[in-house]
Design a protein around this motif. Sequence first.
Motif, mmCIF file in Angstrom:
data_model
loop_
_atom_site.group_PDB
_atom_site.id
_atom_site.type_symbol
_atom_site.label_atom_id
_atom_site.label_comp_id
_atom_site.label_asym_id
_atom_site.label_seq_id
_atom_site.Cartn_x
_atom_site.Cartn_y
_atom_site.Cartn_z
ATOM 1 N N LEU A 167 -7.999 -0.321 -1.182
ATOM 2 C CA LEU A 167 -7.354 -1.094 -0.267
ATOM 3 C C LEU A 167 -8.631 -2.243 0.379
ATOM 4 O O LEU A 167 -8.275 -3.394 0.486
ATOM 5 C CB LEU A 167 -6.928 -0.391 0.842
ATOM 6 C CG LEU A 167 -6.348 -1.247 2.241
ATOM 7 C CD1 LEU A 167 -5.421 -2.249 1.813
ATOM 8 C CD2 LEU A 167 -5.757 -0.337 3.364
ATOM 9 N N ALA A 187 0.975 -1.231 0.055
ATOM 10 C CA ALA A 187 0.231 -0.126 -0.123
ATOM 11 C C ALA A 187 0.916 1.192 0.065
ATOM 12 O O ALA A 187 0.298 2.177 0.368
ATOM 13 C CB ALA A 187 -0.919 -0.128 1.169
ATOM 14 N N ALA A 240 -2.549 -2.516 -3.410
ATOM 15 C CA ALA A 240 -3.517 -2.109 -2.828
ATOM 16 C C ALA A 240 -4.543 -1.466 -3.790
ATOM 17 O O ALA A 240 -5.675 -0.801 -3.479
ATOM 18 C CB ALA A 240 -3.304 -1.560 -1.353
#
Length: 467
Positions: free
Chosen positions: A37, A8, A112
């Motif tokens: 995400l 991420a 993500a």
Amino acid sequence: MIFPVIMAGGNGTRLWPMSRQAYPKQFLPLAGERSMLQETIARLDGLDVAESLLICNEDHRFLAAEQLRQMGHLNHNIILEPAGRNTAPAIALAALTAQQKKQDALLLVLAADHAIADAPEFREVVTSSIPLAEKGELVTFGIVPTHAETGYGYIRRGEAQASGFTVAEFVEKPEQDAADTYIQSGDYYWNSGMFLFRADKYLEELKEYRPDIYQACEAAYAARSGDLDFVRVNHEAFLSCPSESVDYAVMERTCKAVVVPLSAGWSDVGSWSSLWQIAEKDENGNANKGDVLHHNARNNLVMAENALVTTVGVENLVIVQSKDAVLVAHKDEVQGVKHLVDTLKSKGRSEYKLHREVYRPWGKYDSVDSGQRYQVKRITVKPGEKLSVQMHHHRAEHWIVVSGTAEVTIDGKQELITENESVYIPVGKVHALENPGRIPLELIEVQSGSYLGEDDIVRFEDRYGRA
């Protein structure tokens, strides 16, 4: 059992003004009601997986933790990178973590900020690839191309192997003529950046081909420490690690790379035009989000955050309205948004980094108005949360409670302030704000003084480790 690894990091500058450095695209609901995400985590439902390992940078740790908490997946499973070092080191940290639980753990490495329309197909392809990964192959998922795309890297397949093919070659983003040739041959896939392999096999290959990365990550992980829901690796050791992608460090060198085709409506959502391609559209090809009206307009992407946006007689435009900025671009020119962000940064404009609404671990604030020697914010404090014990050298503050109850401490003296009441914090006074109630605390803050920057905060105590 599979250990999902969700990367991420990244700033998503091509999706400005919605995506910004302090709140990038992976935390935004761009392709659905949930953030990208959260959609990535939800996509795993139906697979036999352990709790996801999330890798993000220090600045986004509380954003990531809150979004995992909302889904019931927050369990001391966020690995913090002291600085971005690309994907090879990030995956190494995840592999070392997974090995603590299972030596030959399978890692499913995902970004993500990708969108996949057909989640069942994605899960089926992952499941069919498990035998390849279990026997030691490093599986990468190659997207079956739908057109000659020049914005993606490609993977050329070799000999057939079970559910996939040996990797013959990784190819950088091509020119148009080369991309056309790749599509015509039928031997090429888009490089998705998603992988499935055993943790120990990845570390073996990394140690073989990039021992410098392996050693730096091993040292950083060995000296790790826990902090709330985060795992902090050693700062100094990790900063010594070279920055390198997993493709360059391992996948292009190893003889164990296998590509498995995936046709599941994948997109890396790398630009506004790619978001338009995957979005639902009206009968005129317009993709809309928010309060939008069209007249004689076609094939536009329009996103309105908090105002009515109207179009008349336009085609192939991207129009994005946020609280403090508006982007208007032709769909064929959206790659230039990154250059706009670079210009904002070079000019010292805060819009490259911050939204008007800024999220903090205790809640958020919205900068409603500002001028010479004053600033007005709307502050929201989550139930049970508390701002740091702090003071300011250059500004005084007035707090007016709109809803909820505030516990205010000024120079050690506590008092409760409820709806329609206010309190004054003079310059230099040590103070704190807490929400002792069960509903969000909403208040208006009026700052006044000679300097109103966020760096005029001296923290004495902070439950989030920022003092």
